[in-house]
Design a protein around this motif. Structure first.
Motif, mmCIF file in Angstrom:
data_model
loop_
_atom_site.group_PDB
_atom_site.id
_atom_site.type_symbol
_atom_site.label_atom_id
_atom_site.label_comp_id
_atom_site.label_asym_id
_atom_site.label_seq_id
_atom_site.Cartn_x
_atom_site.Cartn_y
_atom_site.Cartn_z
ATOM 1 N N GLN A 117 34.920 42.288 83.568
ATOM 2 C CA GLN A 117 35.149 40.969 83.006
ATOM 3 C C GLN A 117 35.186 39.920 84.088
ATOM 4 O O GLN A 117 34.792 38.772 83.875
ATOM 5 C CB GLN A 117 36.445 40.967 82.201
ATOM 6 N N GLY A 118 35.628 40.322 85.261
ATOM 7 C CA GLY A 118 35.557 39.366 86.339
ATOM 8 C C GLY A 118 34.121 39.001 86.657
ATOM 9 O O GLY A 118 33.831 37.872 87.065
ATOM 10 N N LYS A 119 33.272 39.955 86.452
ATOM 11 C CA LYS A 119 31.871 39.672 86.683
ATOM 12 C C LYS A 119 31.212 38.987 85.503
ATOM 13 O O LYS A 119 30.056 38.573 85.592
ATOM 14 C CB LYS A 119 31.133 41.002 86.946
ATOM 15 N N GLY A 120 31.922 38.952 84.430
ATOM 16 C CA GLY A 120 31.328 38.341 83.254
ATOM 17 C C GLY A 120 30.531 39.312 82.431
ATOM 18 O O GLY A 120 29.682 38.908 81.628
ATOM 19 N N LEU A 121 30.794 40.582 82.602
ATOM 20 C CA LEU A 121 30.109 41.586 81.797
ATOM 21 C C LEU A 121 31.081 42.144 80.788
ATOM 22 O O LEU A 121 32.266 41.857 80.806
ATOM 23 C CB LEU A 121 29.590 42.707 82.700
ATOM 24 N N CYS A 122 30.533 42.945 79.928
ATOM 25 C CA CYS A 122 31.411 43.528 78.923
ATOM 26 C C CYS A 122 30.936 44.930 78.598
ATOM 27 O O CYS A 122 29.799 45.296 78.844
ATOM 28 C CB CYS A 122 31.443 42.678 77.667
ATOM 29 N N LEU A 123 31.816 45.677 78.027
ATOM 30 C CA LEU A 123 31.477 47.011 77.564
ATOM 31 C C LEU A 123 31.220 46.982 76.076
ATOM 32 O O LEU A 123 31.892 46.260 75.336
ATOM 33 C CB LEU A 123 32.629 47.969 77.854
ATOM 34 N N MET A 124 30.285 47.786 75.676
ATOM 35 C CA MET A 124 30.051 47.846 74.243
ATOM 36 C C MET A 124 29.516 49.220 73.882
ATOM 37 O O MET A 124 28.960 49.917 74.718
ATOM 38 C CB MET A 124 29.064 46.763 73.813
ATOM 39 N N PRO A 125 29.674 49.554 72.645
ATOM 40 C CA PRO A 125 29.180 50.869 72.227
ATOM 41 C C PRO A 125 27.665 50.942 72.371
ATOM 42 O O PRO A 125 26.954 49.941 72.283
ATOM 43 C CB PRO A 125 29.578 50.943 70.749
ATOM 44 N N ILE A 126 27.207 52.145 72.566
ATOM 45 C CA ILE A 126 25.783 52.325 72.796
ATOM 46 C C ILE A 126 24.978 51.875 71.583
ATOM 47 O O ILE A 126 23.928 51.246 71.701
ATOM 48 C CB ILE A 126 25.480 53.801 73.141
ATOM 49 N N SER A 127 25.503 52.204 70.449
ATOM 50 C CA SER A 127 24.758 51.845 69.236
ATOM 51 C C SER A 127 24.550 50.345 69.169
ATOM 52 O O SER A 127 23.458 49.865 68.864
ATOM 53 C CB SER A 127 25.519 52.340 68.009
ATOM 54 N N LEU A 128 25.594 49.618 69.486
ATOM 55 C CA LEU A 128 25.474 48.160 69.451
ATOM 56 C C LEU A 128 24.496 47.672 70.494
ATOM 57 O O LEU A 128 23.659 46.806 70.243
ATOM 58 C CB LEU A 128 26.846 47.541 69.672
ATOM 59 N N ALA A 129 24.613 48.254 71.653
ATOM 60 C CA ALA A 129 23.686 47.844 72.705
ATOM 61 C C ALA A 129 22.249 48.130 72.305
ATOM 62 O O ALA A 129 21.346 47.332 72.533
ATOM 63 C CB ALA A 129 24.029 48.573 74.002
ATOM 64 N N THR A 130 22.089 49.284 71.687
ATOM 65 C CA THR A 130 20.748 49.612 71.242
ATOM 66 C C THR A 130 20.234 48.601 70.240
ATOM 67 O O THR A 130 19.111 48.109 70.352
ATOM 68 C CB THR A 130 20.735 51.008 70.586
ATOM 69 N N ALA A 131 21.110 48.299 69.310
ATOM 70 C CA ALA A 131 20.694 47.354 68.285
ATOM 71 C C ALA A 131 20.306 46.025 68.910
ATOM 72 O O ALA A 131 19.291 45.430 68.556
ATOM 73 C CB ALA A 131 21.825 47.159 67.278
ATOM 74 N N ILE A 132 21.101 45.593 69.859
ATOM 75 C CA ILE A 132 20.817 44.297 70.467
ATOM 76 C C ILE A 132 19.521 44.345 71.254
ATOM 77 O O ILE A 132 18.690 43.453 71.185
ATOM 78 C CB ILE A 132 21.977 43.876 71.365
ATOM 79 N N SER A 133 19.395 45.390 72.004
ATOM 80 C CA SER A 133 18.202 45.444 72.843
ATOM 81 C C SER A 133 16.953 45.533 71.991
ATOM 82 O O SER A 133 15.941 44.899 72.277
ATOM 83 C CB SER A 133 18.288 46.637 73.786
ATOM 84 N N THR A 134 17.036 46.300 70.922
ATOM 85 C CA THR A 134 15.860 46.376 70.064
ATOM 86 C C THR A 134 15.606 45.038 69.392
ATOM 87 O O THR A 134 14.467 44.635 69.199
ATOM 88 C CB THR A 134 16.051 47.452 68.978
#
Lengths: 165, 460
Positions: free
Chosen positions: B388-405
């Motif tokens: 979070q200090g870097k401005g990133l976040c964690l998210m579930p893989i499924s969500l990441a997949t959905a977003i990336s697709t």
């Protein structure tokens, strides 16, 4: 140290952004000074410091905006009230009477019940000082509040970038 | 007397049939009475010089203030002897005939003037006597009359000279008082007739039958309201409500035709309110991303979510101020689920605009990844805070997949398989995965808009 810090004598631009940046940096500096003196690493201290930084951010934003807006006034009032209570964070509701009015106001306008709470109620909870406003003013306040929040976030992010490098 | 009969006709035409029945009942009585009283009034007029003169002065003032309508007001010379009083009704009655062919506006205008006069007279009278109730009723009557005049151009010539006086209405407390009015002072009528038109709807406030006395005090017992325009709205309701059943069709039709858009102040106010709210919503729509919703409710939802998201960002950024890798475990642990859920939202668009890092950031991203992996081994909280200090976040893989697709569906084959090895880097939380799509795609050397999108998505 900070390119954004202006001396108080010269104020080339007094936009909300610059005013907020000034105030926030000053507050940060004060907090960091405190931090250096005390070598606390406990999570409680960290918690408190985090809260202080957050409050400093909000208050500096509100003071940058001034008392033109209801939400900034609410934040500043809250800060004054908390100061009077020796720093214990307590948000006291003004009175219950506005609640009835709020409900009346909300009852007619609520087009949708979201999880049992009216949307207008939710918005009122989010926007500081929004408990006693009618829908029309509430929306106006929300718009300005969103603007200032985005400014705040951008400035803070930039500061974080600079400080962390 | 002819005027009386004309007046009666006028009344008849204006009131609804139900009242006409009443009218019929009282007609005969009133006609007789009117004759008697009119004669009485005439006597009074002729006998009392002083009072008319005082009123003449009064009338002078009013005549001076009123712009000369096309009617015969100017003809009336208030400086004249009491004969003027006699002249007035006759003049008016004479004028009403030619007036009727005129356009309705003219008629209404004249009536306004006369109503103006009447109002002043009423005020004068009010000071003299207290008959506010009658005054209010008369005012409403007058307005009703005006409106009816203006709308329907009621060619009720008989109305003007009609010696209606609400004061006289008291004689008949029931709605039929209006019929009694014709019997009264002829001189008064010209002015009073204006607001005594529909006394039937207005309950005659209790007044002494000695209207003749009031003649001195007033040209119309009831006081007169000054503005006819705004009370028009009230008038709409007044006749509707006050006269329960009295001419529901006729006055209301006229009012509607005259008014046009709004019916009563409540609806006007509501309309204004709704318009204002719509304006604000439009302004908010521009501020909030993903504001393509047309529905007000969903728009409000978006706004609420966006405000929550911004506040969360402030919190996260203020935490990152604390610096260092000191784990604020409880805080971060609490924050991360929210952050993971919300970070993916439109806020990514905001951050991405600032941090559109291209291939140059590839190395830093790799470093970040390794760092995060290391931190995750020791303590999840510290890893979160670092991220979070870097401005990133964690998210579930499924969500990441959905977003990336969603963002880079055009080059799916290259992106999707990249996620899997990244997912394996987080041993403590297999369900979570650092979204490093951008690093993978950058590593592949494909730097394009889709990469930037994914970058923006990953950065909060």
């Amino acid at each position: 140290m900070n390119p954004k810090r202006f001396s108080s004598s010269t104020r080339p631009s007094t936009t909300v952004k610059s005013r907020f940046a000034c105030g926030f940096l000053r507050a940060l500096w004060r907090i960091n000074r405190q931090r250096r003196t005390s070598t606390s690493a406990s999570s409680r201290e960290i918690c408190r410091r985090y809260l202080r930084v957050k409050v400093a951010a909000d208050v500096s934003m509100a003071s940058a905006v001034g008392s033109r807006r209801a939400w900034s006034r609410a934040i500043l009032l809250r800060k004054l009230r908390n100061q009077g209570q020796n720093g214990t964070v307590r948000v006291r509701r003004m009175s219950n009477i506005p609640r009835m009015r709020k409900r009346n106001i909300c009852g007619n306008k609520c087009t949708e019940e979201v999880a049992g709470t009216c949307q207008a109620e939710q918005l009122r909870k989010l926007v500081p000082g929004g408990e006693e406003m009618d829908m029309c003013n509430l929306l106006g306040e929300t718009a300005h509040y969103i603007e200032c929040l985005t400014t705040q976030v951008n400035v803070m992010r930039r500061i974080a970038e600079i400080l962390s490098t | 007397m002819q005027p009386c009969s004309r007046e009666m006709q006028g009344i008849n035409s204006l009131l609804n049939p139900t009242q006409i029945s009443l009218q019929d009942l009282h007609d005969q009585q009133q006609q007789q009475q009117s004759q008697i009283q009119s004669s009485q009034i005439h006597h009074q007029v002729q006998n009392s010089h002083f009072d008319p003169t005082s009123h003449d002065d009064f009338l002078e003032q009013m005549f001076s203030t009123i712009p000369p309508p096309s009617c015969s007001w100017s003809d009336l010379n208030p400086a004249k002897t009491p004969a003027a009083w006699d002249l007035k009704p006759r003049d008016l009655s004479d004028d009403t005939a030619p007036l009727n062919p005129d356009n309705n506006n003219n008629v209404a205008f004249q009536f306004d003037d006369s109503a103006n006069l009447a109002s002043k007279l009423r005020n004068h009278q009010i000071s003299g006597s207290a008959k506010s109730a009658a005054a209010a009723a008369a005012m409403m009557l007058q307005q009703q009359l005006l409106m009816s005049r203006g709308v329907a151009g009621a060619g009720d010539s008989g109305l003007i000279p009609m010696p209606l006086s609400l004061g006289s209405a008291d004689d008949n407390v029931d709605g039929s008082s209006s019929f009694k009015s014709p019997n009264l002072r002829a001189h008064d009528d010209s002015v009073q007739a204006l607001f005594n038109g529909f006394a039937g709807s207005m309950h005659g406030p209790g007044q002494t039958p000695n209207q003749t006395q009031h003649f001195h005090h007033s040209q119309g017992g009831p006081v007169q309201g000054q503005n006819y325009g705004s009370p028009a709205a009230a008038m709409n309701q007044a006749p509707a409500s006050g006269s329960a059943g009295s001419a529901p069709a006729q006055p209301r039709q006229r009012v509607r035709a005259r008014r046009g858009q709004a019916t009563d102040p409540h609806s006007i106010a509501e309309r204004l309110r709704r318009e204002r709210i719509a304006e604000r919503m439009k302004a908010l729509q521009e501020l909030v991303p993903n504001a393509n919703k047309t529905d007000k409710a969903s728009m409000l939802d978006e706004i609420i979510d966006y405000v929550k998201f911004l506040q969360l960002q402030v919190k996260v950024l203020s935490m990152s101020r604390l610096g260092g890798a000191a784990a604020v475990a409880p805080l971060v642990a609490d924050m991360s689920p929210e952050g993971g859920g919300d970070c993916v939202q439109a806020g990514g668009g905001n951050g991405g605009a600032q941090r559109n890092q291209t291939a140059s950031s590839n190395d830093t991203l790799m470093v970040t990844e390794h760092q995060v992996a290391k931190l995750m081994e020791e303590d999840m909280g510290s890893a979160m805070q670092y991220l979070q200090g870097k401005g990133l976040c964690l998210m579930p893989i499924s969500l990441a997949t959905a977003i990336s697709t969603a963002t880079c569906h055009s080059r799916n084959p290259t992106n999707r398989p990249v996620l899997q090895p990244n997912g394996g880097e987080g041993p403590s939380s297999p369900s979570m995965s650092v979204l490093t799509v951008q690093s993978a795609t950058l590593g592949n050397g494909t730097v394009d808009a889709s990469v930037k999108d994914s970058t923006s998505v990953s950065k909060t």
